[in-house]
Write an enzyme that holds these catalytic residues in place. Structure first.
Site, PDB file in Angstrom:
ATOM      1  N   HIS A  96      -6.064   8.109  11.834  1.00  0.00           N
ATOM      2  CA  HIS A  96      -5.767   6.674  11.775  1.00  0.00           C
ATOM      3  C   HIS A  96      -4.307   6.408  11.384  1.00  0.00           C
ATOM      4  O   HIS A  96      -3.977   5.296  10.968  1.00  0.00           O
ATOM      5  CB  HIS A  96      -6.720   5.968  10.796  1.00  0.00           C
ATOM      6  CG  HIS A  96      -8.130   5.883  11.322  1.00  0.00           C
ATOM      7  ND1 HIS A  96      -9.210   5.542  10.530  1.00  0.00           N
ATOM      8  CD2 HIS A  96      -8.628   6.087  12.560  1.00  0.00           C
ATOM      9  CE1 HIS A  96     -10.320   5.544  11.281  1.00  0.00           C
ATOM     10  NE2 HIS A  96      -9.996   5.887  12.501  1.00  0.00           N
TER      11      HIS A  96
ATOM     12  N   THR B 228     -17.061   8.916   3.547  1.00  0.00           N
ATOM     13  CA  THR B 228     -16.858   7.906   4.591  1.00  0.00           C
ATOM     14  C   THR B 228     -18.166   7.167   4.842  1.00  0.00           C
ATOM     15  O   THR B 228     -19.242   7.757   4.819  1.00  0.00           O
ATOM     16  CB  THR B 228     -16.267   8.526   5.884  1.00  0.00           C
ATOM     17  OG1 THR B 228     -16.181   7.514   6.894  1.00  0.00           O
ATOM     18  CG2 THR B 228     -17.078   9.689   6.397  1.00  0.00           C
TER      19      THR B 228
ATOM     20  N   ARG C 151       0.834  -1.200   0.000  1.00  0.00           N
ATOM     21  CA  ARG C 151       0.000   0.000   0.000  1.00  0.00           C
ATOM     22  C   ARG C 151       0.876   1.260   0.000  1.00  0.00           C
ATOM     23  O   ARG C 151       0.560   2.245  -0.635  1.00  0.00           O
ATOM     24  CB  ARG C 151      -0.937   0.001   1.209  1.00  0.00           C
ATOM     25  CG  ARG C 151      -1.788  -1.266   1.265  1.00  0.00           C
ATOM     26  CD  ARG C 151      -2.857  -1.182   2.304  1.00  0.00           C
ATOM     27  NE  ARG C 151      -3.909  -0.309   1.836  1.00  0.00           N
ATOM     28  CZ  ARG C 151      -4.522   0.607   2.579  1.00  0.00           C
ATOM     29  NH1 ARG C 151      -4.176   0.765   3.830  1.00  0.00           N
ATOM     30  NH2 ARG C 151      -5.456   1.349   2.086  1.00  0.00           N
TER      31      ARG C 151
ATOM     32  N   ASN D  54      -7.873   8.741   6.383  1.00  0.00           N
ATOM     33  CA  ASN D  54      -7.039   8.099   5.366  1.00  0.00           C
ATOM     34  C   ASN D  54      -5.578   8.093   5.780  1.00  0.00           C
ATOM     35  O   ASN D  54      -5.075   9.068   6.336  1.00  0.00           O
ATOM     36  CB  ASN D  54      -7.192   8.822   4.025  1.00  0.00           C
ATOM     37  CG  ASN D  54      -8.622   8.791   3.532  1.00  0.00           C
ATOM     38  OD1 ASN D  54      -9.404   7.969   3.996  1.00  0.00           O
ATOM     39  ND2 ASN D  54      -8.973   9.674   2.618  1.00  0.00           N
TER      40      ASN D  54
ATOM     41  N   LEU E 249     -20.863   9.296  -2.222  1.00  0.00           N
ATOM     42  CA  LEU E 249     -21.422   8.736  -3.452  1.00  0.00           C
ATOM     43  C   LEU E 249     -22.892   8.385  -3.250  1.00  0.00           C
ATOM     44  O   LEU E 249     -23.715   8.550  -4.137  1.00  0.00           O
ATOM     45  CB  LEU E 249     -20.616   7.480  -3.795  1.00  0.00           C
ATOM     46  CG  LEU E 249     -20.466   7.074  -5.246  1.00  0.00           C
ATOM     47  CD1 LEU E 249     -20.068   8.238  -6.132  1.00  0.00           C
ATOM     48  CD2 LEU E 249     -19.432   5.960  -5.356  1.00  0.00           C
TER      49      LEU E 249
HETATM   50  P1  OAD Z   1     -15.161   2.912   3.518  1.00  0.00           P
HETATM   51  O1  OAD Z   1     -14.534   2.074   2.472  1.00  0.00           O
HETATM   52  O2  OAD Z   1     -15.841   2.252   4.651  1.00  0.00           O
HETATM   53  O3  OAD Z   1     -16.242   3.875   2.853  1.00  0.00           O
HETATM   54  C1  OAD Z   1     -15.940   4.670   1.725  1.00  0.00           C
HETATM   55  C2  OAD Z   1     -17.144   5.549   1.417  1.00  0.00           C
HETATM   56  O4  OAD Z   1     -16.801   6.378   0.318  1.00  0.00           O
HETATM   57  C3  OAD Z   1     -18.417   4.766   1.017  1.00  0.00           C
HETATM   58  O5  OAD Z   1     -19.526   5.294   1.739  1.00  0.00           O
HETATM   59  C4  OAD Z   1     -18.562   5.046  -0.482  1.00  0.00           C
HETATM   60  O6  OAD Z   1     -19.914   5.161  -0.880  1.00  0.00           O
HETATM   61  C5  OAD Z   1     -17.873   6.408  -0.596  1.00  0.00           C
HETATM   62  N1  OAD Z   1     -17.298   6.680  -1.924  1.00  0.00           N
HETATM   63  C6  OAD Z   1     -16.688   5.806  -2.773  1.00  0.00           C
HETATM   64  N2  OAD Z   1     -16.255   6.434  -3.876  1.00  0.00           N
HETATM   65  C7  OAD Z   1     -16.579   7.745  -3.726  1.00  0.00           C
HETATM   66  C8  OAD Z   1     -16.394   8.918  -4.533  1.00  0.00           C
HETATM   67  N3  OAD Z   1     -15.786   8.875  -5.720  1.00  0.00           N
HETATM   68  N4  OAD Z   1     -16.858  10.105  -4.059  1.00  0.00           N
HETATM   69  C9  OAD Z   1     -17.491  10.168  -2.854  1.00  0.00           C
HETATM   70  N5  OAD Z   1     -17.691   9.112  -2.055  1.00  0.00           N
HETATM   71  C10 OAD Z   1     -17.236   7.908  -2.476  1.00  0.00           C
HETATM   72  O7  OAD Z   1     -14.017   3.916   4.045  1.00  0.00           O
HETATM   73  P2  OAD Z   1     -13.952   4.775   5.364  1.00  0.00           P
HETATM   74  O8  OAD Z   1     -15.298   5.250   5.792  1.00  0.00           O
HETATM   75  O9  OAD Z   1     -12.892   5.784   5.168  1.00  0.00           O
HETATM   76  O10 OAD Z   1      -9.531   2.481   9.378  1.00  0.00           O
HETATM   77  O11 OAD Z   1     -13.433   3.717   6.401  1.00  0.00           O
HETATM   78  C11 OAD Z   1     -13.185   4.109   7.718  1.00  0.00           C
HETATM   79  C12 OAD Z   1     -12.037   3.329   8.313  1.00  0.00           C
HETATM   80  O12 OAD Z   1     -12.284   1.933   8.171  1.00  0.00           O
HETATM   81  C13 OAD Z   1     -10.718   3.509   7.620  1.00  0.00           C
HETATM   82  O13 OAD Z   1     -10.031   4.676   8.005  1.00  0.00           O
HETATM   83  C14 OAD Z   1      -9.967   2.294   8.029  1.00  0.00           C
HETATM   84  C15 OAD Z   1     -11.032   1.239   7.944  1.00  0.00           C
HETATM   85  O14 OAD Z   1     -10.946   0.286   8.882  1.00  0.00           O
HETATM   86  C16 OAD Z   1      -8.319   2.079   9.744  1.00  0.00           C
HETATM   87  O15 OAD Z   1      -7.504   1.600   8.987  1.00  0.00           O
HETATM   88  C17 OAD Z   1      -8.049   2.287  11.197  1.00  0.00           C
END
Ligand code: OAD
Length: 236
Positions: free
Chosen positions: A115, A182, A58, A91, A208
Site C-alpha cells: 500500500h 489485519t 502521519r 502498512n 487480537l
Molecule cells: P485495520 O485497522 O482494519 O485492522 C487492524 C487489525 O489489527 C484488527 O483486526 C485488530 O483486531 C488487530 N489488532 C489491533 N491491535 C493488535 C495487536 N496489538 N496485536 C494484534 N492484532 C491487533 O487495519 P488493516 O487490516 O491493516 O489501506 O487495514 C487494511 C488497510 O485498510 C490498510 O492498509 C489501509 C486501510 O485502508 C490503505 O491505506 C490503502
C-alpha cells in the site's frame, strides 16, 4: 511440520503496540476523517491541502515510534531462514524496514509495502518514486518534471496495490502463510489466504481477535502481536 517457503502478511495490528493507530476504530473514522476525504485520488484533486496535511502529520509521527517485538521477531526469522521468505505489509509506516536494518536480512528475504510508504513521494507526471522524509506542500513541485507535482506514495482507494504479480507468485509457491494484525476488510490482501490455501499451504492467523476471514485459516492464535508473534516464529 517443516516449511520452506513462507509468506507473511502484516496489517496495522502489528504496529499498534508501537503507538501507530489502526484504521478501523469503533467510530468508523480514521483519525477523525472519513476515508473518502483523505484517501482517494478524488480527495487529492479536490482538497490537496487537507490530504497533504493528513499525511504530513502521519509521516512526522513516525519519528516518535519504534519497531516492537513482533517486527523484530520477523527480522530475526529473515536473518536465519534458508528458504524463501516474502514479507508483505499493508502498512505504510517504516517499522519493518527499521527492524530489518539490524540484523541484515537473509538471502531469500524480501519486503514489499503493497500500500506504499509514508516516507516516499511520487511524481504525478512521471510516476518516479523518491525518498521524502519531510512535509509535502499542497502543490509541491516535482524535482523530476517541470509540469509534475508530488503526491504521497500511498495506494489510495480505487488504486491498484503494488507488486501484485510478485506477491501472487510467492503465494502460489508457499507452504506457510501467516497473516498478522489485519482485519481482513480490504481486498486484495484479504484474499491472500485463499491463494495460499489453493497452493496447499498451512495458513495461520495471528490477531487480537478473530478477523472477518478467520474461518478461512487452518489455525488462529489470538492475543497482542508482541506476545504471540515472537513465540510462533521462534518455534519454526
Ligand atoms: P485495520 O485497522 O482494519 O485492522 C487492524 C487489525 O489489527 C484488527 O483486526 C485488530 O483486531 C488487530 N489488532 C489491533 N491491535 C493488535 C495487536 N496489538 N496485536 C494484534 N492484532 C491487533 O487495519 P488493516 O487490516 O491493516 O489501506 O487495514 C487494511 C488497510 O485498510 C490498510 O492498509 C489501509 C486501510 O485502508 C490503505 O491505506 C490503502
Amino acid at each position: 511440520m517443516t516449511h520452506r517457503n513462507i509468506v507473511v502478511l502484516t496489517g496495522a495490528g502489528i504496529s499498534a503496540e508501537s503507538g501507530v493507530p489502526t484504521f478501523r476504530g469503533a467510530d468508523g473514522l480514521w483519525e477523525g476523517h472519513r476515508f473518502e476525504d483523505v484517501a482517494t485520488p478524488e480527495a487529492f484533486a479536490r482538497d490537496p491541502e487537507l490530504v497533504q496535511r493528513f499525511y504530513n502529520l502521519r509521516r512526522a509521527a513516525l519519528s516518535t515510534v519504534q519497531p516492537n517485538a513482533a517486527h523484530h521477531a520477523l527480522a530475526e526469522l529473515a536473518a536465519r531462514w534458508e528458504g524463501d521468505f516474502l514479507l508483505v505489509t499493508q502498512n505504510v509506516d517504516d517499522l519493518h524496514d527499521r527492524a530489518h536494518a539490524d540484523p541484515l536480512p537473509g538471502m531469500g528475504f524480501e519486503l514489499i509495502h503493497m500500500h506504499g510508504e509514508l516516507l516516499k513521494g511520487r511524481c504525478t507526471r512521471t510516476g518516479l518514486v523518491s525518498d521524502w522524509p519531510g512535509d509535502m506542500a499542497a502543490h509541491e513541485p516535482s524535482p523530476d518534471h517541470p509540469d509534475g507535482w508530488m503526491r504521497p506514495h500511498i495506494v489510495w482507494f480505487g488504486e491498484m496495490p503494488l507488486h501484485m504479480d510478485r506477491i501472487e507468485r510467492a503465494l502460489a509457491a508457499c507452504d506457510l502463510f501467516v497473516s498478522i494484525g489485519t482485519s481482513g476488510a480490504v481486498y486484495p490482501a484479504a484474499g491472500f489466504v485463499d491463494l495460499a490455501r489453493r497452493a496447499g499451504a498451512r495458513t495461520v492467523e495471528i490477531n487480537l481477535e478473530p478477523s472477518l476471514g478467520a474461518g478461512l485459516f487452518d489455525e488462529g492464535l489470538y492475543g497482542p502481536a508482541t506476545e504471540v508473534v515472537p513465540g510462533f516464529f521462534a518455534a519454526l
